[in-house]
Scaffold this active site. Sequence first.
Site: not given
Ligand code: LAG
Ligand code: CA
Length: 459
Positions: A193, A197, A219
Site C-alpha cells: 500500500d 510514498h 501501489e
Molecule cells: C492507499 N493508497 O496509497 C489506499 O489504497 C487508500 O485507499 C488509502 O486511503 C491510502 N493508501 C492510505 O493507506 C484511504 C482513504 C482515505 C483515508 C485513508 C486512511 O482513501 O480517505 O483517510 O485510507 O484511513 C482518512 C480520511 C482523511 C484523514 C485520514 C487520516 O478520509 O480525511 O485525513 O483518514 O486521519
Molecule cells: Ca513515507
Amino acid sequence: AAQAAPPGDKDVIANLWSWNWNSVARECSGHLGPAGYGGVQVSPPQDSLTRGGAVWWDVYQPADYTLTSKFGNESQFAAMVRTCHDAGLKVYADAVINHMTGQGSTSYGGRSFGKYNYPGLYSANDFHYYSEDCGNSDNLIHDGDYGGSARNVQNCELVGLSDLETEEEYVRGAIAGYLNRLVALGVDGFRIDAAKHTNPGDLGNIYGRVSGSPYIYQEVIYGGGEAVQPGQYTGIGDVLEFQYGRYLREKFYGNIADLRTFGETWGGMQPGGKSVTFVANHDTERGTTALSYKDGAAYRLANLFQLAWNYGTPQVYDGFTWSDREAGPPHSGGFVTDAVCGSGWECLHRDAAITGMVGFHNAVKGSAVANWSAPNANVIAFSRGAKGWITINNGTGSYAGTFATGLPAGTYTNVTGGGTVTVNASGQAAVSVPAKGSIAIVAGATSSQAPVTFNVNAS
Ligand code: LAG
Ligand code: CA
C-alpha cells in the site's frame, strides 16, 4: 528478497477486498480454486483504528502489527491461509507499511494509541514529523508536491497519516518483522500500500529482510511528469498498473477497436511482465476514471478482455455494494463476519463468463495475440496463438460475422456463456455475438469433451 512474478501457471488474482477471513476461506475452496484462480488478495490484516463499522478506510490506519482486525483474528487468518493453500491458491496480503494511524485512540484489537505513539511498537522519533525530513512546514503532502520533489511525496504525511521513518534501522526491522510474521503464517506475497510514498531504496532494504521469495506488487499511481514514477519501483518488485483501468474505461465508453495495440507502448504503462492489472480496485471504483460494477455490462466485458489479453498479471476485484463512498462494509459490531454474494457483496469472480475466462487465461499462457479483427468500433476478436479465441461485442445490437480464429477445425464450447461454435477446416467461425456479449473458445475444450476448469456454477 522479492520474486518478479507469481509462481506457477495459474496467476489470476481474485481481490476480495474487505472480505472477512472465514468468507475468504469459504470462497477459496468453494469457488476460486475450482475455477482456476491462482491467488487471492486479502485486506490489511493488522490491527487498526476502528471507526466502529462506519467507514471502510479505518483499516488503512495501522495501530499495531498484531493480527486482530476488522476481518477476524490471527487463528482465523491462519486457517484461511491453510484453506486457500489446500484449494491451490496463493495468498497475498495488503501491507500498509508507509504509515501508522493519524487519528483516533482505539483499535479493533482493543489497543490504545495516539498519533506518533503506538505502545510497544513505535514512538515519536520513528516518524518523519520529528526528524524534520518532510520539507513542508505543516508536514502534509500537498497536491502540488507530486510534480515537485520526491522528498515531499515520500517524507511528508499522506492525508495526515503518521509517516514512518523508513530509512531508520529500527523501523525497517519492525516492518520486516511484521511481513515475516505473515510469511510464517503462509502468506505468499504482498500488495504494498502507498508504495509511492516510501522511498524505493527503503522498500528494497525492507524486502531484503523478508524470508523466502514473496511475490511483491506495489501501489505506485502513475502521474505524467511526476517526481515519483512506477518505473523507479520495478527493480524491486512488480507494480499495480493504474493506467490499464483508466484506458479500458475510456475505450469501453468509446472505441474498443483502438485496443489492438494496448500495452506498454501506451502512455505511462509499464512492461506487462512487471505489472498487475485491474479494471477496478477499492479506490478507483470510488473515483471517476475507472469502470466499476455500477457500469454493468461494460465492466463485465472489460474484465473478460483483461483475462484474454496478453499483458500483465490480472486481478478480478470484488468488494461490497455501496452508495456512500465512505461507508464501510456490512458488519456486526464493526467487524465483518460474512460476505454474502448478492446481499451486500459483489461477486463478479463467481460469474460463469469470468470463471470461463480464468480457464481461458490459464490455457493460452505464452501464446501471442493473433487474428485481430475489429469490424466496427464496438466489436473486436482475436486469438491467442492457436490456443484460444474470443470476440467481444460492446454494442447495443448483436453482430453476425465470420472470423479467423486460429484454432483447428472442431465444435467448441463457448466458455463465456455456453452454446457451441463450429470452426471450419480453414479455421473460420461464423458466429452471432450478442449485444453486450462475448464468445470465447479454447483448444481442447470441444463440445464432445468434458469441460475443463471453467464450468463453475454461481451458487
Ligand atoms: C492507499 N493508497 O496509497 C489506499 O489504497 C487508500 O485507499 C488509502 O486511503 C491510502 N493508501 C492510505 O493507506 C484511504 C482513504 C482515505 C483515508 C485513508 C486512511 O482513501 O480517505 O483517510 O485510507 O484511513 C482518512 C480520511 C482523511 C484523514 C485520514 C487520516 O478520509 O480525511 O485525513 O483518514 O486521519
Ligand atoms: Ca513515507
